[in-house]
Design an enzyme around this catalytic site. Structure first.
Site, PDB file in Angstrom:
ATOM      1  N   ASP A  47      18.485  72.673  84.682  1.00 33.63           N
ATOM      2  CA  ASP A  47      19.107  73.834  85.333  1.00 33.63           C
ATOM      3  C   ASP A  47      19.753  73.296  86.610  1.00 33.63           C
ATOM      4  O   ASP A  47      19.061  72.760  87.479  1.00 33.63           O
ATOM      5  CB  ASP A  47      18.004  74.857  85.655  1.00 33.63           C
ATOM      6  CG  ASP A  47      18.519  76.052  86.422  1.00 33.63           C
ATOM      7  OD1 ASP A  47      17.818  77.083  86.411  1.00 33.63           O
ATOM      8  OD2 ASP A  47      19.603  75.965  87.018  1.00 33.63           O
ATOM      9  N   ASN A  82      34.746  82.129  87.928  1.00 31.57           N
ATOM     10  CA  ASN A  82      35.967  82.774  87.406  1.00 31.57           C
ATOM     11  C   ASN A  82      36.888  83.009  88.595  1.00 31.57           C
ATOM     12  O   ASN A  82      36.507  82.836  89.743  1.00 31.57           O
ATOM     13  CB  ASN A  82      35.646  84.086  86.658  1.00 31.57           C
ATOM     14  CG  ASN A  82      34.973  85.090  87.550  1.00 31.57           C
ATOM     15  OD1 ASN A  82      35.512  85.509  88.564  1.00 31.57           O
ATOM     16  ND2 ASN A  82      33.764  85.455  87.202  1.00 31.57           N
ATOM     17  N   GLY A 119      26.326  83.217  82.900  1.00 29.82           N
ATOM     18  CA  GLY A 119      26.181  81.760  82.745  1.00 29.82           C
ATOM     19  C   GLY A 119      25.715  81.042  83.997  1.00 29.82           C
ATOM     20  O   GLY A 119      24.890  81.539  84.752  1.00 29.82           O
ATOM     21  N   ASP A 130      27.371  80.467  86.623  1.00 30.15           N
ATOM     22  CA  ASP A 130      27.839  81.218  87.812  1.00 30.15           C
ATOM     23  C   ASP A 130      26.744  82.194  88.249  1.00 30.15           C
ATOM     24  O   ASP A 130      26.343  82.241  89.423  1.00 30.15           O
ATOM     25  CB  ASP A 130      29.116  81.965  87.426  1.00 30.15           C
ATOM     26  CG  ASP A 130      29.914  82.471  88.620  1.00 30.15           C
ATOM     27  OD1 ASP A 130      30.895  83.187  88.406  1.00 30.15           O
ATOM     28  OD2 ASP A 130      29.555  82.141  89.765  1.00 30.15           O
ATOM     29  N   SER A 145      33.550  75.358  81.190  1.00 37.27           N
ATOM     30  CA  SER A 145      34.331  76.057  80.150  1.00 37.27           C
ATOM     31  C   SER A 145      33.707  76.060  78.766  1.00 37.27           C
ATOM     32  O   SER A 145      34.275  76.654  77.842  1.00 37.27           O
ATOM     33  CB  SER A 145      35.761  75.486  80.028  1.00 37.27           C
ATOM     34  OG  SER A 145      36.566  76.006  81.059  1.00 37.27           O
ATOM     35  N   GLY A 184      30.927  77.442  77.728  1.00 39.53           N
ATOM     36  CA  GLY A 184      30.085  78.609  77.401  1.00 39.53           C
ATOM     37  C   GLY A 184      30.968  79.799  77.101  1.00 39.53           C
ATOM     38  O   GLY A 184      31.652  79.848  76.076  1.00 39.53           O
ATOM     39  N   TYR A 226      33.739  80.614  78.140  1.00 33.88           N
ATOM     40  CA  TYR A 226      35.171  80.289  77.960  1.00 33.88           C
ATOM     41  C   TYR A 226      35.456  79.519  76.673  1.00 33.88           C
ATOM     42  O   TYR A 226      36.592  79.130  76.418  1.00 33.88           O
ATOM     43  CB  TYR A 226      35.696  79.556  79.198  1.00 33.88           C
ATOM     44  CG  TYR A 226      35.969  80.472  80.390  1.00 33.88           C
ATOM     45  CD1 TYR A 226      35.713  81.839  80.327  1.00 33.88           C
ATOM     46  CD2 TYR A 226      36.471  79.968  81.581  1.00 33.88           C
ATOM     47  CE1 TYR A 226      35.944  82.665  81.401  1.00 33.88           C
ATOM     48  CE2 TYR A 226      36.729  80.787  82.678  1.00 33.88           C
ATOM     49  CZ  TYR A 226      36.461  82.138  82.569  1.00 33.88           C
ATOM     50  OH  TYR A 226      36.693  82.971  83.646  1.00 33.88           O
TER      51      TYR A 226
HETATM   52  N1  APR Z   1      22.522  75.087  84.782  1.00 37.58           N
HETATM   53  C1  APR Z   1      23.423  74.261  84.180  1.00 37.58           C
HETATM   54  N2  APR Z   1      24.278  74.666  83.217  1.00 37.58           N
HETATM   55  C2  APR Z   1      24.199  75.958  82.834  1.00 37.58           C
HETATM   56  C3  APR Z   1      23.289  76.886  83.411  1.00 37.58           C
HETATM   57  C4  APR Z   1      22.431  76.392  84.429  1.00 37.58           C
HETATM   58  N3  APR Z   1      21.542  77.189  85.039  1.00 37.58           N
HETATM   59  N4  APR Z   1      23.468  78.094  82.809  1.00 37.58           N
HETATM   60  C5  APR Z   1      24.433  77.918  81.869  1.00 37.58           C
HETATM   61  N5  APR Z   1      24.866  76.636  81.873  1.00 37.58           N
HETATM   62  C6  APR Z   1      25.860  75.979  81.018  1.00 37.58           C
HETATM   63  C7  APR Z   1      26.152  76.617  79.685  1.00 37.58           C
HETATM   64  O1  APR Z   1      25.165  76.254  78.732  1.00 37.58           O
HETATM   65  C8  APR Z   1      27.493  75.970  79.368  1.00 37.58           C
HETATM   66  O2  APR Z   1      27.279  74.709  78.734  1.00 37.58           O
HETATM   67  O3  APR Z   1      27.097  75.998  81.697  1.00 37.58           O
HETATM   68  C9  APR Z   1      28.115  75.721  80.741  1.00 37.58           C
HETATM   69  C10 APR Z   1      29.301  76.617  81.070  1.00 37.58           C
HETATM   70  O4  APR Z   1      29.057  77.905  80.521  1.00 37.58           O
HETATM   71  P1  APR Z   1      29.369  79.249  81.362  1.00 37.58           P
HETATM   72  O5  APR Z   1      28.407  79.350  82.476  1.00 37.58           O
HETATM   73  O6  APR Z   1      29.446  80.348  80.369  1.00 37.58           O
HETATM   74  O7  APR Z   1      30.790  78.968  82.014  1.00 37.58           O
HETATM   75  P2  APR Z   1      32.249  78.918  81.350  1.00 37.58           P
HETATM   76  O8  APR Z   1      32.202  78.671  79.884  1.00 37.58           O
HETATM   77  O9  APR Z   1      33.021  77.989  82.226  1.00 37.58           O
HETATM   78  O10 APR Z   1      32.764  80.415  81.551  1.00 37.58           O
HETATM   79  C11 APR Z   1      32.991  80.846  82.876  1.00 37.58           C
HETATM   80  O11 APR Z   1      31.516  82.687  82.650  1.00 37.58           O
HETATM   81  O12 APR Z   1      29.715  83.072  83.950  1.00 37.58           O
HETATM   82  C12 APR Z   1      31.015  83.408  83.768  1.00 37.58           C
HETATM   83  O13 APR Z   1      31.794  83.967  85.953  1.00 37.58           O
HETATM   84  C13 APR Z   1      31.872  83.000  84.918  1.00 37.58           C
HETATM   85  O14 APR Z   1      33.727  84.239  84.085  1.00 37.58           O
HETATM   86  C14 APR Z   1      33.206  82.930  84.245  1.00 37.58           C
HETATM   87  C15 APR Z   1      32.873  82.350  82.889  1.00 37.58           C
END
Ligand code: APR
Length: 170
Positions: A9, A23, A31, A33, A122, A124, A126
């Site tokens: 994490d 975002n 996620g 964020d 990106s 997750g 995205y």
């Molecule tokens: N620590 C590390 N990585 C994490 C954690 C964490 N606590 N939580 C999630 N992830 C990973 C996910 O497994 C994924 O591999 O972060 C990666 C990116 O996923 P997202 O968080 O969904 O981000 P993204 O795909 O870039 O989409 C961004 O999602 O959360 C919203 O506000 C954000 O609108 C934006 C979008």
């Protein structure tokens, strides 16, 4: 520059600066964020709001820096990854993702940080393909020459990304 991969994490990683997959609103989300804002506390959102009021939204591929609040890191770099559509936009999306890593590294250097941790931007919500995203991330970091940054950690939260990065970096 030493490159490591961990399954963890990112809010628990003790480096100078961690990167958030934000975002364009900079006002939080799900996620990683959501995790960073939850663990880091309201000071992060306050500074994001200040930046938003000063310069407007954060464009895809761009990066801004705030306090890390209650997190072990000193700062958080918020970067906005591309939403994956593939097709005729693919080249632009690949460049945008490359820019997320480049602009985050440049901001870390400007702040004289020696260690930086990245999530898998990106891949997750995205929906960017994980293999392609890993190829872009590893190539961008590996080609980046820095006198300041000594340690880069790829923090994988899901096992699929972790296996991809381990395989690519062994
Ligand atoms: N620590 C590390 N990585 C994490 C954690 C964490 N606590 N939580 C999630 N992830 C990973 C996910 O497994 C994924 O591999 O972060 C990666 C990116 O996923 P997202 O968080 O969904 O981000 P993204 O795909 O870039 O989409 C961004 O999602 O959360 C919203 O506000 C954000 O609108 C934006 C979008």
């Amino acid at each position: 520059m030493k490159i490591q991969v961990v399954k963890a994490d990112i809010t628990e990683i003790e480096v100078d600066v961690i990167v958030n997959a934000a975002n364009s609103s900079l006002l939080g989300g799900g996620g990683v964020d959501g995790a960073i804002h939850r663990a880091g506390g309201s000071a992060i959102l306050d500074e994001c709001r200040d930046i938003r009021n000063r310069q407007g939204k954060c464009k895809t591929g761009e990066a801004v820096i705030t306090t890390a609040g209650n997190l072990p890191a000193q700062k958080v770099i918020h970067t906005v990854g591309p939403v994956y559509n593939g097709g005729e936009r693919l080249e632009r999306e690949k460049q945008d993702l490359t820019n997320c890593y480049l602009n985050s590294l440049k901001l870390a250097e400007m702040n004289n940080f020696k260690s930086i941790a990245f999530p898998n931007i990106s891949t997750g919500i995205y929906r960017f393909p994980k293999e392609l995203a890993a190829e872009i991330a590893i190539k961008t970091i590996s080609n980046y020459k820095s006198e300041t940054i000594k340690n880069v950690i790829f923090v994988c939260f899901d096992d699929e990304n972790y296996q991809i990065y381990i395989a690519r970096l062994k």
